[in-house]
Design a protein around this motif. Structure first.
Motif, PDB file in Angstrom:
ATOM      1  N   VAL A  28       0.717  -1.338   0.428  1.00 31.83           N
ATOM      2  CA  VAL A  28      -0.503   0.052   0.361  1.00 31.83           C
ATOM      3  C   VAL A  28       0.178   1.305  -0.193  1.00 31.83           C
ATOM      4  CG1 VAL A  28      -1.421  -1.662   1.551  1.00 31.83           C
ATOM      5  CG2 VAL A  28      -0.286  -0.327   2.348  1.00 31.83           C
ATOM      6  N   GLY A  81      -5.117  -4.932   4.661  1.00 39.53           N
ATOM      7  CA  GLY A  81      -3.424  -4.360   3.464  1.00 39.53           C
ATOM      8  C   GLY A  81      -3.525  -5.483   2.471  1.00 39.53           C
ATOM      9  N   GLU A  82      -2.815  -5.327   1.449  1.00 38.39           N
ATOM     10  CA  GLU A  82      -2.676  -6.581   0.741  1.00 38.39           C
ATOM     11  C   GLU A  82      -0.654  -6.382   0.767  1.00 38.39           C
ATOM     12  OE1 GLU A  82      -5.365  -6.560  -2.812  1.00 38.39           O
ATOM     13  OE2 GLU A  82      -5.113  -4.390  -2.902  1.00 38.39           O
ATOM     14  N   GLU A 127      -3.948 -10.869  -1.172  1.00 38.64           N
ATOM     15  CA  GLU A 127      -4.513 -10.581  -2.057  1.00 38.64           C
ATOM     16  C   GLU A 127      -6.244 -10.181  -1.210  1.00 38.64           C
ATOM     17  OE1 GLU A 127      -4.799 -12.031  -5.782  1.00 38.64           O
ATOM     18  OE2 GLU A 127      -6.867 -13.423  -5.397  1.00 38.64           O
ATOM     19  N   GLN A 128      -6.807  -8.461  -1.488  1.00 30.56           N
ATOM     20  CA  GLN A 128      -8.056  -8.782  -0.892  1.00 30.56           C
ATOM     21  C   GLN A 128      -9.452  -9.202  -2.335  1.00 30.56           C
ATOM     22  OE1 GLN A 128      -8.201  -4.436  -0.522  1.00 30.56           O
ATOM     23  NE2 GLN A 128      -6.220  -4.654   1.135  1.00 30.56           N
ATOM     24  N   THR A 129     -10.722  -9.555  -1.650  1.00 31.49           N
ATOM     25  CA  THR A 129     -11.277  -9.925  -2.489  1.00 31.49           C
ATOM     26  C   THR A 129     -12.484  -9.054  -1.768  1.00 31.49           C
ATOM     27  OG1 THR A 129     -11.877 -11.930  -1.080  1.00 31.49           O
ATOM     28  CG2 THR A 129     -10.537 -12.104  -3.292  1.00 31.49           C
ATOM     29  N   ASP A 130     -13.881  -9.060  -2.987  1.00 31.84           N
ATOM     30  CA  ASP A 130     -14.659  -8.341  -1.764  1.00 31.84           C
ATOM     31  C   ASP A 130     -15.889  -8.971  -0.831  1.00 31.84           C
ATOM     32  OD1 ASP A 130     -14.089  -6.189  -3.605  1.00 31.84           O
ATOM     33  OD2 ASP A 130     -15.877  -6.479  -5.605  1.00 31.84           O
ATOM     34  N   LYS A 146      -5.376  -0.513  -0.098  1.00 25.70           N
ATOM     35  CA  LYS A 146      -5.392  -1.448  -0.974  1.00 25.70           C
ATOM     36  C   LYS A 146      -4.001  -1.398  -2.044  1.00 25.70           C
ATOM     37  CE  LYS A 146      -9.999  -1.646  -3.349  1.00 25.70           C
ATOM     38  NZ  LYS A 146     -10.188  -3.628  -2.998  1.00 25.70           N
ATOM     39  N   ILE A 195      -9.835  -0.713   5.330  1.00 23.26           N
ATOM     40  CA  ILE A 195      -9.789  -1.836   4.099  1.00 23.26           C
ATOM     41  C   ILE A 195      -8.291  -0.674   2.578  1.00 23.26           C
ATOM     42  CG2 ILE A 195      -9.804  -3.218   2.121  1.00 23.26           C
ATOM     43  CD1 ILE A 195     -12.732  -3.730   3.011  1.00 23.26           C
ATOM     44  N   GLU A 224      -0.603  -0.417  -7.247  1.00 25.05           N
ATOM     45  CA  GLU A 224      -0.143  -1.272  -8.091  1.00 25.05           C
ATOM     46  C   GLU A 224       0.582  -0.562  -9.501  1.00 25.05           C
ATOM     47  OE1 GLU A 224      -3.133  -4.706  -8.773  1.00 25.05           O
ATOM     48  OE2 GLU A 224      -4.209  -3.397  -8.429  1.00 25.05           O
ATOM     49  N   GLN A 228      -9.329 -14.446  -5.374  1.00 32.98           N
ATOM     50  CA  GLN A 228     -10.553 -14.097  -6.290  1.00 32.98           C
ATOM     51  C   GLN A 228     -10.330 -14.721  -6.847  1.00 32.98           C
ATOM     52  OE1 GLN A 228      -8.107 -10.682  -8.281  1.00 32.98           O
ATOM     53  NE2 GLN A 228      -8.654  -9.227  -7.098  1.00 32.98           N
ATOM     54  N   LYS A 283      -4.997 -10.552  -9.230  1.00 33.89           N
ATOM     55  CA  LYS A 283      -4.087  -9.993  -8.284  1.00 33.89           C
ATOM     56  C   LYS A 283      -2.826  -9.899  -7.920  1.00 33.89           C
ATOM     57  CE  LYS A 283      -4.619  -5.390  -5.587  1.00 33.89           C
ATOM     58  NZ  LYS A 283      -5.951  -4.824  -4.997  1.00 33.89           N
TER      59      LYS A 283
END
Length: 353
Positions: A14, A206-207, A170-173, A36, A34, A39, A90, A56
């Motif tokens: 991040v 985070g991620e 990674e994060q996912t919704d 992100k 959250i 990238e 994801q 991701k």
């Protein structure tokens, strides 16, 4: 254990950790639930047709590993070892959604194939055409530490000379929604948060992806010696002192020999007590924290390892990380202590190369 060197370090997080002057440009984040990762432009590294099929975490890892290998001057490593807590979540979510939407019929296997945790290590190997040892560790918050331990053992046994080691999540919704529902992630009303004196449960999530090349030989670019690693799945808070003291004794060190301690304060009032107890052991050391910069996630220790490497190489400590005012003239030994929600405790000892 033979000496193992960290010869390159790359991180997507991040923070803007792909650019220069990393230690000078760190910015804390304490007011979003959250956060992100920043990238890169993936088209510079990955063919557009492939980008569409990559999750991701695979994209972040492909670029971070590219930078790590480039810095170390290595085209093909002797092994690829990746640690991840959640894997390609994801694609896991897409596959499960397909199962529900199509009533378990007429499913395309693509999302399932790409959802496995070892997809990251596999994709990196495919990109490099590397047929060497390829392994993935899934051990929640100690996934990177197990990967580094494996690399250390391989180098000691003469199985490999240069190994690409990484950690990614990674994060996912949907997962983030569930984490909010079960209070893993902080409530909006608890923000902004004071990481060091939090009285509320939950964390800011985070991620990121962190990759390192570890080798048996010291190079001009070497960041640190990977001295030792200790991992414990369960630990009572009153055992924290013994856990750390035994580790130091094993390495013929005392608390006075540790120049800086990087602690994983996550702002979760229940589990941060371990770090508070650890601080008491090091009255003369620089005490640092980092999750206000990276967020909490399964492999957040990859970010702290990356930052520790830069601190050792550049011999400076960012003000934004400091808990106390202690500053040593020379930073030789750094101890990293991390866990996730009170489980999977790890200690990593790095020494100036």
């Amino acid at each position: 254990m033979s000496t193992v060197y960290i010869n390159s370090a790359s991180c997507i997080s991040v923070q803007d950790t792909l650019n220069e002057n990393i230690l000078q440009n760190l910015k804390p984040e304490n007011s979003a639930k959250i956060i992100k990762a920043i990238e890169p432009n993936y088209k510079e590294f990955i063919p557009p047709a492939m980008i569409r099929r990559m999750s991701k975490t695979v994209k972040m890892s492909s670029v971070a590993s590219h930078y790590a290998l480039k810095e170390a001057g290595i085209e093909k490593p002797d092994a690829i070892i990746v640690g991840t807590g959640m894997g390609c979540s994801q694609d896991s979510e897409k596959f499960l959604k397909n199962v529900i939407d199509h009533h378990e019929e007429f499913l395309t296997p693509t999302f399932f194939i790409q959802s496995t945790h070892n997809t990251v290590a596999g994709q990196i190997a495919l990109g490099l055409q590397c047929h060497a040892y390829n392994f993935t560790y899934v051990n929640t918050s100690s996934s990177l530490e197990f990967s580094l331990l494996d690399a250390q053992l391989q180098i000691k046994d003469g199985e490999a000379e240069n190994i690409l080691v990484g950690a990614t999540d990674e994060q996912t919704d949907r997962t983030m929604e569930l984490y909010c529902l079960n209070n893993t992630i902080k409530k909006e009303s608890d923000l902004p948060v004071d990481y060091l004196h939090s009285t509320t449960k939950g964390v800011i999530w985070g991620e990121g992806a962190s990759f390192f090349v570890v080798g048996k030989d010291k190079t001009e670019n070497s960041y640190a010696k990977l001295t030792d690693i200790k991992i414990s799945n369960k630990l009572e808070s009153e055992e924290t002192s013994d856990f750390i003291q035994e580790f130091l004794t094993k390495n013929n060190l005392s608390a006075k020999d540790i120049d800086a301690v990087i602690l994983g304060f996550s702002s979760d009032a229940d589990s941060d007590i371990y770090y508070t107890k650890a601080m008491d052991l090091f009255p003369g050391s620089a005490l640092l924290y980092y999750k206000h910069l990276s967020g909490e996630f399964n492999t957040a220790s990859g970010f702290s390892t990356f930052i520790a490497c830069h601190i050792l190489k550049e011999q400076q400590i960012p003000e934004v990380m400091m808990i106390n005012a202690e500053k040593k003239q020379e930073i030789k030994n750094i101890l990293l202590y991390n866990h996730l929600a009170g489980d999977d405790h790890s200690l990593v000892l790095l020494e100036r190369a």
